[in-house]
Design an enzyme around this catalytic site. Structure first.
Site, PDB file in Angstrom:
ATOM      1  N   TRP A  11      57.441  93.221  75.391  1.00 13.48           N
ATOM      2  CA  TRP A  11      57.890  94.140  74.339  1.00 13.48           C
ATOM      3  C   TRP A  11      58.013  93.470  72.974  1.00 13.48           C
ATOM      4  CZ3 TRP A  11      62.234  97.861  76.606  1.00 13.48           C
ATOM      5  CH2 TRP A  11      61.603  98.768  77.473  1.00 13.48           C
ATOM      6  N   LYS A  12      57.877  92.138  72.945  1.00 13.16           N
ATOM      7  CA  LYS A  12      57.994  91.401  71.663  1.00 13.16           C
ATOM      8  C   LYS A  12      59.295  91.805  70.959  1.00 13.16           C
ATOM      9  CE  LYS A  12      53.020  90.918  71.671  1.00 13.16           C
ATOM     10  NZ  LYS A  12      51.778  90.746  70.926  1.00 13.16           N
ATOM     11  N   HIS A  93      53.681  81.659  73.894  1.00 11.08           N
ATOM     12  CA  HIS A  93      52.941  82.779  73.300  1.00 11.08           C
ATOM     13  C   HIS A  93      52.400  82.351  71.929  1.00 11.08           C
ATOM     14  CE1 HIS A  93      51.910  86.666  71.674  1.00 11.08           C
ATOM     15  NE2 HIS A  93      51.965  87.139  72.904  1.00 11.08           N
ATOM     16  N   GLU A  95      52.209  83.833  69.232  1.00  8.70           N
ATOM     17  CA  GLU A  95      53.053  84.195  68.084  1.00  8.70           C
ATOM     18  C   GLU A  95      54.141  83.143  67.876  1.00  8.70           C
ATOM     19  OE1 GLU A  95      53.883  88.190  69.381  1.00  8.70           O
ATOM     20  OE2 GLU A  95      51.814  88.751  68.927  1.00  8.70           O
ATOM     21  N   GLU A 168      45.267  84.609  76.360  1.00  8.85           N
ATOM     22  CA  GLU A 168      45.372  85.620  75.305  1.00  8.85           C
ATOM     23  C   GLU A 168      44.656  85.118  74.048  1.00  8.85           C
ATOM     24  OE1 GLU A 168      49.020  88.342  75.948  1.00  8.85           O
ATOM     25  OE2 GLU A 168      49.714  86.567  74.902  1.00  8.85           O
ATOM     26  N   GLY A 174      46.945  92.614  69.479  1.00  2.96           N
ATOM     27  CA  GLY A 174      47.403  93.628  68.530  1.00  2.96           C
ATOM     28  C   GLY A 174      46.320  94.115  67.587  1.00  2.96           C
ATOM     29  N   SER A 213      45.133  93.384  73.557  1.00  6.14           N
ATOM     30  CA  SER A 213      44.648  94.762  73.402  1.00  6.14           C
ATOM     31  C   SER A 213      44.279  95.440  74.716  1.00  6.14           C
ATOM     32  CB  SER A 213      43.478  94.826  72.406  1.00  6.14           C
ATOM     33  OG  SER A 213      43.919  94.436  71.119  1.00  6.14           O
ATOM     34  N   GLY A 234      50.965  93.986  75.429  1.00 10.32           N
ATOM     35  CA  GLY A 234      51.918  94.121  74.339  1.00 10.32           C
ATOM     36  C   GLY A 234      52.152  95.577  73.992  1.00 10.32           C
ATOM     37  N   GLY A 235      51.459  96.061  72.973  1.00  8.29           N
ATOM     38  CA  GLY A 235      51.695  97.406  72.443  1.00  8.29           C
ATOM     39  C   GLY A 235      51.699  98.501  73.490  1.00  8.29           C
TER      40      GLY A 235
HETATM   41  P1  13P Z   1      48.698  93.560  72.585  1.00  5.73           P
HETATM   42  O1  13P Z   1      48.512  94.118  73.973  1.00  5.73           O
HETATM   43  O2  13P Z   1      49.550  94.400  71.697  1.00  5.73           O
HETATM   44  O3  13P Z   1      47.393  93.151  71.990  1.00  5.73           O
HETATM   45  O4  13P Z   1      49.539  92.181  72.769  1.00  5.73           O
HETATM   46  C1  13P Z   1      49.129  91.267  73.712  1.00  5.73           C
HETATM   47  C2  13P Z   1      50.163  90.221  73.823  1.00  5.73           C
HETATM   48  O5  13P Z   1      50.357  89.416  72.932  1.00  5.73           O
HETATM   49  C3  13P Z   1      50.972  90.195  75.045  1.00  5.73           C
HETATM   50  O6  13P Z   1      51.737  89.043  75.134  1.00  5.73           O
END
Ligand code: 13P
Length: 256
Positions: A11-12, A93, A95, A168, A174, A213, A234-235
Site C-alpha cells: 500500500w506504500k 524497495h 523507492e 521490480e 507506477g 504495474s 502497488g496501485g
Molecule cells: P505498482 O503496482 O503501482 O506499479 O507498484 C509496484 C510496486 O512498487 C510494488 O512494491
C-alpha cells in the site's frame, strides 16, 4: 516449485483506517482461493488494526531498521513490526533505495534483522531505465541481489521458507508500463542462478515475484510465465475491486 503463488499488496504511503474495509473484502474473498497465498503491507500505522481486521491473509511492514532498538527517530525495528502483528516485511524497495539512500549492505542487514526476529522477508531488486537501455539490467540486478541477500545463521534457518525476492524494474513501477514477459522470465532465471549460488539447492525454492504495474489485465500472462512465483502489487492493491482479479488470476477456480 510446490509453493502456492504469493500475491502481495504494497500500500506504500496510502491509506488511513477507512481503507480497512478494502482489506476486509480482500480477506473474505481470498478465503475462496486456498491455492493462493495473499498478503497486504499497509503503512505501519495500520498494521495492528489490519491484523485485527483480517483472518486469512498475511500482514506485513514496508521497511524495518537493521538495529534491534535505539536512538533512531522515526524508524521501526523488525521486532516492533512483529509485535504489531506483522508476519513479514518488505526490504530494499527501490523507492527506499532511491529516496533514502539504502545500499545493498543496508538492505542485507535489514533482511538479516527481520529473519532473526522471526519475520518473513520480501527483498526487492530492480534496474532503472538507464540500466536497461544501456544493456546493463541483468548485471546490475545480479550485483544487487548478491549484495543484498541475507547470510549467516538467520538466513540459513530462514531460506527458502521465509525469504522471497521481488523483481521490480524501477521504470515499471507506477508507470503503467509493464515489463515484457520474456524479459521477466530472463531476469527471474538470473535471480534463480544467484540464489542457488548463495544458498545451494535451497535457493531453488525461494519464491521470485514480479512487481511493476501489475493489474487485472496483465496478471495472468505474468503469473503464468516460467519462474514467476507471484506478484508484488502497488496501485492495484488499494481496492478489492482491483486486487481480487489478480488473486483470481493466480488461483484458478474459487471454492465456495
Ligand atoms: P505498482 O503496482 O503501482 O506499479 O507498484 C509496484 C510496486 O512498487 C510494488 O512494491
Amino acid at each position: 516449485m510446490s509453493m502456492r503463488p504469493y500475491i502481495v499488496g504494497n500500500w506504500k504511503m496510502n491509506g488511513t483506517r477507512s481503507l480497512l474495509s478494502e482489506a476486509r473484502s480482500i480477506d473474505r474473498a481470498s478465503a475462496r482461493y486456498p491455492g493462493v497465498s495473499v498478503a497486504l503491507a499497509p503503512p505501519a500505522t495500520l498494521i495492528a488494526a489490519l491484523r485485527e481486521a483480517v483472518s486469512v491473509i498475511g500482514v506485513g511492514g514496508q521497511d524495518c531498521h537493521a538495529e534491534a532498538k535505539g536512538a533512531f527517530t522515526g524508524d521501526i525495528a523488525a521486532a516492533q513490526l512483529k509485535d504489531a502483528g506483522a508476519d513479514f516485511v518488505i526490504v530494499g524497495h527501490s523507492e527506499r533505495r532511491a529516496a533514502h539512500g539504502e545500499s545493498d549492505a543496508m538492505v542485507k542487514a535489514k533482511a538479516e534483522a527481520a529473519l532473526e526476529c522471526g519475520l518473513m522477508v520480501i527483498l526487492c531488486v530492480g534496474e532503472t531505465l538507464a540500466d536497461r537501455d544501456g544493456g546493463q539490467a541483468e548485471g546490475i540486478v545480479a550485483r544487487q541481489v548478491d549484495g543484498s541477500l541475507p547470510q549467516g545463521e538467520a538466513a540459513a534457518a530462514g531460506v527458502p521458507e521465509r525469504l522471497s525476492i521481488a523483481y521490480e524494474p524501477v521504470w515499471a513501477i507506477g508507470t503503467g508500463r509493464v515489463a515484457a514477459v520474456e524479459d521477466v522470465v530472463a531476469m527471474h532465471a538470473v535471480l534463480r542462478d544467484r540464489l542457488v549460488a548463495a544458498y545451494g539447492d535451497a535457493g531453488n525454492d525461494v519464491a521470485i515475484l514480479y512487481g511493476g504495474s501489475v493489474n487485472a489485465s496483465n496478471a495472468a500472462a505474468l503469473l503464468g510465465a516460467e519462474g514467476v512465483g507471484g506478484a508484488l502489487v502497488g496501485g492495484a492493491s488499494l481496492t478489492a475491486e482491483a486486487f481480487l482479479p489478480i488473486v483470481a488470476a493466480a488461483g484458478g477456480e474459487p471454492v465456495d
